[in-house]
Design an enzyme around this catalytic site. Structure first.
Site, short mmCIF file in Angstrom:
data_model
loop_
_atom_site.label_atom_id
_atom_site.label_comp_id
_atom_site.label_asym_id
_atom_site.label_seq_id
_atom_site.Cartn_x
_atom_site.Cartn_y
_atom_site.Cartn_z
CG HIS A 1 -0.66 -3.21 -7.77
ND1 HIS A 1 -0.08 -3.44 -8.88
CD2 HIS A 1 -0.60 -1.99 -7.11
CE1 HIS A 1 1.40 -2.20 -9.41
NE2 HIS A 1 0.70 -1.44 -7.82
C1 UD1 Z 1 1.63 0.70 -3.31
C2 UD1 Z 1 2.14 2.30 -3.83
C3 UD1 Z 1 1.56 1.59 -5.75
C4 UD1 Z 1 2.92 0.71 -5.52
C5 UD1 Z 1 2.57 -0.81 -5.52
C6 UD1 Z 1 3.40 -1.95 -4.95
C7 UD1 Z 1 1.37 4.38 -2.97
C8 UD1 Z 1 0.08 5.32 -2.78
N1 UD1 Z 1 0.78 2.91 -3.93
O1 UD1 Z 1 0.73 0.34 -3.34
O2 UD1 Z 1 2.14 2.94 -6.14
O3 UD1 Z 1 2.42 0.27 -7.24
O4 UD1 Z 1 2.81 0.05 -3.68
O5 UD1 Z 1 3.13 -2.52 -4.91
O6 UD1 Z 1 2.34 4.57 -2.13
N2 UD1 Z 1 -1.02 -5.12 1.27
C9 UD1 Z 1 -0.56 -6.11 2.38
N3 UD1 Z 1 0.73 -6.53 3.19
C10 UD1 Z 1 1.48 -5.37 2.43
C11 UD1 Z 1 1.46 -4.47 1.63
C12 UD1 Z 1 0.11 -3.94 1.34
O7 UD1 Z 1 -1.22 -7.37 2.55
O8 UD1 Z 1 2.59 -5.98 3.28
C13 UD1 Z 1 -2.39 -3.95 1.28
C14 UD1 Z 1 -3.31 -4.44 2.36
O9 UD1 Z 1 -4.61 -4.66 2.96
C15 UD1 Z 1 -3.43 -2.54 2.22
C16 UD1 Z 1 -3.20 -2.52 0.64
O10 UD1 Z 1 -2.62 -3.83 0.24
O11 UD1 Z 1 -4.33 -2.04 2.74
C17 UD1 Z 1 -2.26 -1.34 -0.22
O12 UD1 Z 1 -1.06 -1.10 0.09
P1 UD1 Z 1 -0.73 -0.16 0.48
O13 UD1 Z 1 0.62 0.17 0.87
O14 UD1 Z 1 -1.47 0.93 0.95
O15 UD1 Z 1 -0.87 0.47 -1.09
P2 UD1 Z 1 -0.46 -0.35 -2.01
O16 UD1 Z 1 -1.92 -0.98 -2.75
O17 UD1 Z 1 0.91 -1.28 -1.89
#
Ligand code: UD1
Length: 383
Positions: free
Chosen positions: A217
């Protein structure tokens, strides 16, 4: 949340995203059992919100419902961080907590630390001092800033102490306590869902024998079409040697679809699943012949389980998993990965040992330390 004592005030405990939950669950339990600690108030920033990224893990880990949910959701890093800060500030104004406890390295960890530090509320950072020395990782920036702002820094491995000393953090603020995520692993291992049950639910018959587990991811692996294609080609080739179960983050799933790469994983020997519950993942990892991942936490969990882990990154902030555990950092080096997978399948691969204090009692040590620290502290002036 209940508490063993009626010490005045509050401790605000922050979670935001999936990797925080397995760290906070044992802390909340230990805080409620520790004499001398004020009541813990659980604040969820809402960074993760999907049922499979959030609610499912809360129930698997027996985490209480958050007292407060800031519901920030997804956005760019700047907007997400700013939105957490904006919504967290009134929480501190209302509760005037004795301290704020943050875990890990996500945007919510950074945002809440900044708000608390500027209000003169002490921050306790659990999992402090880890460094990848790679500032292109958003988590590395979050770690460095959070540690600079923290009054208490709880570490999981010795490497963190040298990192913090180099950054000028006084040693009195740092305590080596072990790994709270491994506390969760110990508490829940007996309840892990057997992999056969996960396979049966997915109607997959691809793994009658050994299998591997894949998670990917990190933006550096999955956000560009070319790097994601490279990763999926590696997965496909490894699957020729051993069937693979890929539990994929929504970000990875979405990018595979939008870059037109779904065909790369179409194989009877590859099972693609959405994010799994904690107990399913624990069952899959425990029984896996090999784990391929870019996750931070899974490098540690596989070390604790004694399962070989190939980390598809160029570095790790958790060097003890390489030095003492079962982890090897392999980047996207296809030849090396295939060689190591062959070695693992034939001879079992790297055998590690459990790092010091990864014994299931880290949260208790933190609760006891925090309680002593609060008792010894003069009542602070508020900004
Ligand atoms: C976040 C953490 C990362 C961790 C990861 C675990 C930061 C910088 N990164 O990354 O360290 O390893 O979580 O999963 O905080 N999204 C969904 N559903 C959700 C959450 C996110 O679809 O419940 C998608 C959305 O498109 C979003 C993208 O994932 O834009 C990124 O989500 P975000 O929480 O910003 O960061 P992660 O990549 O999940």
């Amino acid at each position: 949340m209940g508490n063993a004592t009626d010490a005045p005030g509050f401790i605000v405990c922050v979670v935001g995203a999936r990797p925080n939950y397995m760290k906070m669950a044992p802390l909340l339990q230990a805080f409620s059992a520790q004499p001398g600690l004020p009541r813990a108030v659980l604040v969820h920033t809402g960074q993760h919100y999907d049922p499979m990224m959030n609610d499912r893990l809360f129930s698997d880990l027996k985490l209480p419902r958050p007292d407060i949910n800031l519901e920030v959701g997804s956005a760019t890093h700047a907007v997400q961080t700013a939105e957490v800060m904006r919504r967290f500030e009134p929480v501190l104004d209302e509760l005037l907590p004795v301290c704020v406890v943050v875990v890990g390295d996500i945007n919510s960890t950074l945002a809440c630390s900044v708000v608390a530090a500027k209000k003169g509320v002490p921050v306790a950072h659990v999992e402090a001092g880890l460094r990848s020395f790679d500032r292109s990782m958003p988590e590395e920036i979050n770690r460095v800033v959070t540690d600079q702002l923290s009054s208490l820094l709880y570490t999981t491995e010795e490497s963190a102490h040298a990192n913090l000393a180099r950054e000028g953090i006084p040693s009195e603020r740092i305590a080596f306590v072990g790994n709270v995520m491994i506390d969760s692993l110990h508490s829940h291992r007996a309840r892990a869902v057997p992999p056969e049950a996960t396979f049966a639910r997915a109607q997959w018959r691809g793994a009658p024998g050994p299998f591997g587990v894949v998670t990917l991811h990190r933006p550096s692996n999955v956000d560009q079409p070319q790097t994601l294609a490279e990763c999926l080609d590696i997965v496909r080739e490894v699957a020729r040697r051993v069937p693979l179960v890929c539990a994929l983050h929504p970000r990875t799933m979405a990018n595979i679809a939008s870059f037109g790469l779904a065909g790369k994983l179409t194989s009877e020997r590859v099972l693609v699943l959405p994010p799994q519950g904690y107990l399913e993942m624990l069952g899959l990892m425990s029984a896996a012949a090999v784990v391929l991942t870019d996750s931070g936490g899974m490098q540690e969990e596989t070390t604790a389980l004694g399962v070989p882990c190939l980390t598809m990154r160029d570095n790790t902030e958790r060097p003890i998993t390489v030095e003492q555990g079962t982890n090897t950092v392999v980047g996207r080096d296809r030849g090396r990965i295939l060689g190591l997978v062959g070695e693992i399948l034939e001879h079992g691969g790297k055998r590690g040992r459990t790092p010091e204090l990864w014994d299931g009692h880290a949260a208790e040590r933190i609760a006891a330390h925090l309680s002593r620290w609060i008792a010894a502290r003069p009542v602070p002036a508020r900004i």
